[in-house]
Motif scaffolding. Structure first.
Motif, PDB file in Angstrom:
ATOM      1  N   GLY A 142     -17.602   9.730   5.040  1.00 42.99           N
ATOM      2  CA  GLY A 142     -16.140  10.182   4.683  1.00 42.99           C
ATOM      3  C   GLY A 142     -15.952  10.840   3.538  1.00 42.99           C
ATOM      4  N   SER A 143     -15.060  11.259   3.216  1.00 37.60           N
ATOM      5  CA  SER A 143     -14.510  11.981   1.964  1.00 37.60           C
ATOM      6  C   SER A 143     -14.267  11.076   0.816  1.00 37.60           C
ATOM      7  CB  SER A 143     -13.417  12.953   2.117  1.00 37.60           C
ATOM      8  OG  SER A 143     -12.363  12.333   2.409  1.00 37.60           O
ATOM      9  N   HIS A 144     -13.594  10.059   1.083  1.00 38.78           N
ATOM     10  CA  HIS A 144     -13.262   9.020  -0.107  1.00 38.78           C
ATOM     11  C   HIS A 144     -12.989   7.661   0.587  1.00 38.78           C
ATOM     12  CE1 HIS A 144      -9.042   8.727   1.211  1.00 38.78           C
ATOM     13  NE2 HIS A 144      -8.784   9.975   1.460  1.00 38.78           N
ATOM     14  N   CYS A 145     -13.077   6.834  -0.147  1.00 41.02           N
ATOM     15  CA  CYS A 145     -13.083   5.380  -0.257  1.00 41.02           C
ATOM     16  C   CYS A 145     -12.043   4.616  -0.683  1.00 41.02           C
ATOM     17  CB  CYS A 145     -14.302   4.741  -0.154  1.00 41.02           C
ATOM     18  SG  CYS A 145     -15.379   5.043   1.133  1.00 41.02           S
ATOM     19  N   ARG A 146     -10.917   5.400  -1.129  1.00 39.82           N
ATOM     20  CA  ARG A 146      -9.861   4.508  -2.032  1.00 39.82           C
ATOM     21  C   ARG A 146      -8.888   3.985  -1.214  1.00 39.82           C
ATOM     22  NH1 ARG A 146      -6.555   7.457  -6.960  1.00 39.82           N
ATOM     23  NH2 ARG A 146      -8.735   7.285  -7.841  1.00 39.82           N
ATOM     24  N   THR A 147      -8.601   3.023  -1.605  1.00 38.57           N
ATOM     25  CA  THR A 147      -7.419   2.266  -0.547  1.00 38.57           C
ATOM     26  C   THR A 147      -6.118   2.831  -1.247  1.00 38.57           C
ATOM     27  OG1 THR A 147      -8.549   0.104  -1.171  1.00 38.57           O
ATOM     28  CG2 THR A 147      -6.159  -0.028  -0.440  1.00 38.57           C
ATOM     29  N   PRO A 148      -5.345   3.187  -0.160  1.00 40.61           N
ATOM     30  CA  PRO A 148      -4.073   4.144  -0.480  1.00 40.61           C
ATOM     31  C   PRO A 148      -2.952   3.254  -1.091  1.00 40.61           C
ATOM     32  CG  PRO A 148      -4.240   3.312   1.982  1.00 40.61           C
ATOM     33  CD  PRO A 148      -5.352   3.154   1.217  1.00 40.61           C
ATOM     34  N   SER A 149      -2.383   3.694  -2.209  1.00 41.40           N
ATOM     35  CA  SER A 149      -1.230   2.971  -2.853  1.00 41.40           C
ATOM     36  C   SER A 149      -0.015   3.111  -2.035  1.00 41.40           C
ATOM     37  CB  SER A 149      -1.103   3.477  -4.230  1.00 41.40           C
ATOM     38  OG  SER A 149      -2.191   3.607  -5.133  1.00 41.40           O
ATOM     39  N   GLY A 150       1.029   2.054  -2.216  1.00 39.83           N
ATOM     40  CA  GLY A 150       2.344   2.327  -1.728  1.00 39.83           C
ATOM     41  C   GLY A 150       2.654   0.996  -0.887  1.00 39.83           C
ATOM     42  N   THR A 151       3.770   1.057  -0.306  1.00 41.27           N
ATOM     43  CA  THR A 151       4.528  -0.070   0.346  1.00 41.27           C
ATOM     44  C   THR A 151       4.223  -0.062   1.734  1.00 41.27           C
ATOM     45  OG1 THR A 151       5.989  -0.260  -1.322  1.00 41.27           O
ATOM     46  CG2 THR A 151       6.377  -1.650   0.609  1.00 41.27           C
ATOM     47  N   PHE A 152       3.750  -1.165   2.478  1.00 39.49           N
ATOM     48  CA  PHE A 152       3.448  -0.804   3.815  1.00 39.49           C
ATOM     49  C   PHE A 152       3.882  -2.489   4.291  1.00 39.49           C
ATOM     50  CE2 PHE A 152       0.102   1.062   1.489  1.00 39.49           C
ATOM     51  CZ  PHE A 152       0.349   2.403   1.812  1.00 39.49           C
ATOM     52  N   THR A 153       3.678  -2.400   5.861  1.00 40.65           N
ATOM     53  CA  THR A 153       4.071  -3.606   6.607  1.00 40.65           C
ATOM     54  C   THR A 153       2.909  -4.199   7.429  1.00 40.65           C
ATOM     55  OG1 THR A 153       6.644  -3.072   6.586  1.00 40.65           O
ATOM     56  CG2 THR A 153       5.768  -4.770   8.011  1.00 40.65           C
ATOM     57  N   VAL A 154       2.711  -5.405   7.203  1.00 41.67           N
ATOM     58  CA  VAL A 154       1.632  -6.004   8.335  1.00 41.67           C
ATOM     59  C   VAL A 154       1.883  -5.665   9.566  1.00 41.67           C
ATOM     60  CG1 VAL A 154       0.353  -7.837   9.131  1.00 41.67           C
ATOM     61  CG2 VAL A 154       0.925  -7.509   6.521  1.00 41.67           C
ATOM     62  N   TYR A 155       1.145  -4.754  10.498  1.00 45.12           N
ATOM     63  CA  TYR A 155       1.463  -4.727  11.999  1.00 45.12           C
ATOM     64  C   TYR A 155       0.613  -5.374  12.782  1.00 45.12           C
ATOM     65  CZ  TYR A 155      -2.439  -1.230  12.036  1.00 45.12           C
ATOM     66  OH  TYR A 155      -3.642  -0.585  11.972  1.00 45.12           O
ATOM     67  N   ASP A 156      -0.533  -5.838  12.259  1.00 45.18           N
ATOM     68  CA  ASP A 156      -1.430  -6.410  13.247  1.00 45.18           C
ATOM     69  C   ASP A 156      -2.216  -7.542  12.266  1.00 45.18           C
ATOM     70  OD1 ASP A 156      -2.936  -6.886  15.821  1.00 45.18           O
ATOM     71  OD2 ASP A 156      -4.508  -5.905  14.708  1.00 45.18           O
ATOM     72  N   LYS A 157      -2.565  -8.643  12.991  1.00 37.51           N
ATOM     73  CA  LYS A 157      -3.698  -9.416  12.375  1.00 37.51           C
ATOM     74  C   LYS A 157      -4.707 -10.224  13.417  1.00 37.51           C
ATOM     75  CE  LYS A 157      -0.636 -13.615  11.878  1.00 37.51           C
ATOM     76  NZ  LYS A 157      -0.070 -14.803  11.042  1.00 37.51           N
ATOM     77  N   LYS A 158      -5.537 -10.775  13.166  1.00 43.78           N
ATOM     78  CA  LYS A 158      -6.732 -11.201  13.984  1.00 43.78           C
ATOM     79  C   LYS A 158      -7.205 -12.482  13.261  1.00 43.78           C
ATOM     80  CE  LYS A 158      -7.706  -7.245  16.995  1.00 43.78           C
ATOM     81  NZ  LYS A 158      -6.903  -6.104  16.242  1.00 43.78           N
ATOM     82  N   GLY A 159      -8.324 -13.123  14.107  1.00 43.32           N
ATOM     83  CA  GLY A 159      -8.699 -14.535  13.762  1.00 43.32           C
ATOM     84  C   GLY A 159     -10.222 -14.045  12.781  1.00 43.32           C
ATOM     85  N   ALA A 160     -10.873 -15.079  12.927  1.00 45.76           N
ATOM     86  CA  ALA A 160     -11.982 -15.191  12.193  1.00 45.76           C
ATOM     87  C   ALA A 160     -13.253 -14.284  12.734  1.00 45.76           C
ATOM     88  CB  ALA A 160     -12.992 -16.769  12.238  1.00 45.76           C
ATOM     89  N   ASP A 161     -13.051 -13.764  14.061  1.00 49.57           N
ATOM     90  CA  ASP A 161     -13.803 -12.734  14.781  1.00 49.57           C
ATOM     91  C   ASP A 161     -13.610 -11.599  14.677  1.00 49.57           C
ATOM     92  OD1 ASP A 161     -11.548 -13.025  16.288  1.00 49.57           O
ATOM     93  OD2 ASP A 161     -12.394 -13.273  18.177  1.00 49.57           O
TER      94      ASP A 161
END
Length: 235
Positions: A142-161
């Motif tokens: 890919g072209s870059h691997c930077r974490t985007p800055s800003g304010t977001f909302t958690v829309y999904d979460k999963k467990g240990a798997d």
């Protein structure tokens, strides 16, 4: 003219230093020149976290200070608190209270390589090491691997798997325990590869026990905010 050139030079050096802090030298080694409350030591052959600090609480303190949980290697420089009995909350790089927020927030600071959990009243309830994206992706991933800055909302979460759908590139399959997605494919998740410098493909890696705590006890899908602070702030 000389003054203008000097100002531009100082600005360029400042940006370079912040960029190195974001993408380069490990966090613990950087403390050696700036923090009188630590003593820096060089790792020798056969040294390990467990052999150097048998007490689990002291070991956890040193690991959190250095922002890393990866294996030690000979030649590494590790910052060690002069007081090994400190409460980990006392070495937090975040404010203890930021004022009323009205909702829970997880703040990630790529420069401090750390995350913070604030309750709705703005009180810091927990913090820990975190590494964000490395910048440019290696090997054409890919072209870059930077974490985007800003304010977001958690829309999904999963467990240990939880696993990645993209990395290793291009088919995915990387282990992402207790993932909490906040923007597209970007997520907070546990990892045994928190090396004291920003090194991910864009997700925010944290200690597995911290990710588990956030996932089970703090983050609520659809309401918990995730704030990714900028990598650096030019003067």
């Amino acid at each position: 003219m000389k003054k203008i050139i000097l100002t531009l030079l100082v600005t360029a050096v400042t940006v370079l230093v912040f960029s190195m802090n974001a993408y380069g030298a490990r966090y613990g080694a950087r403390l050696c020149d700036s923090d009188a409350a630590v003593t820096c030591m060089r790792v020798h052959a056969d040294d390990s976290w467990e052999s150097l600090w048998p007490d689990p609480q002291q070991r956890d303190l040193v690991m959190r200070l250095n922002r890393m949980n990866t294996d030690l290697r000979p030649g590494m420089i590790i910052a060690v608190p002069n007081n090994l009995n400190l409460d980990p909350m006392s070495i937090s790089p975040f404010k203890q209270n930021v004022g009323y927020l009205g909702q829970k927030q997880v703040v990630v600071n790529p420069n401090q390589l750390a995350w913070a959990a604030y309750d709705s009243d703005g009180t810091l309830v927990r913090w820990g090491p975190a590494v964000a994206g490395m910048g440019d992706c290696p090997n054409g991933e890919g072209s870059h691997c930077r974490t985007p800055s800003g304010t977001f909302t958690v829309y999904d979460k999963k467990g240990a798997d939880c696993i990645s759908s993209q990395f290793p590139y291009p088919k995915g399959g990387a282990h992402m325990p207790y993932c909490m997605h906040f923007h597209g494919g970007y997520a907070l998740h546990g990892s045994d590869e928190v090396p004291g410098s920003n090194s991910s493909h864009g997700c925010v890696r944290m200690f597995p026990e911290d990710a588990e705590w956030l996932n089970h006890n703090f983050v609520k899908v659809g309401s918990t905010k995730v704030i990714i602070e900028p990598y650096y702030s030019p003067v």
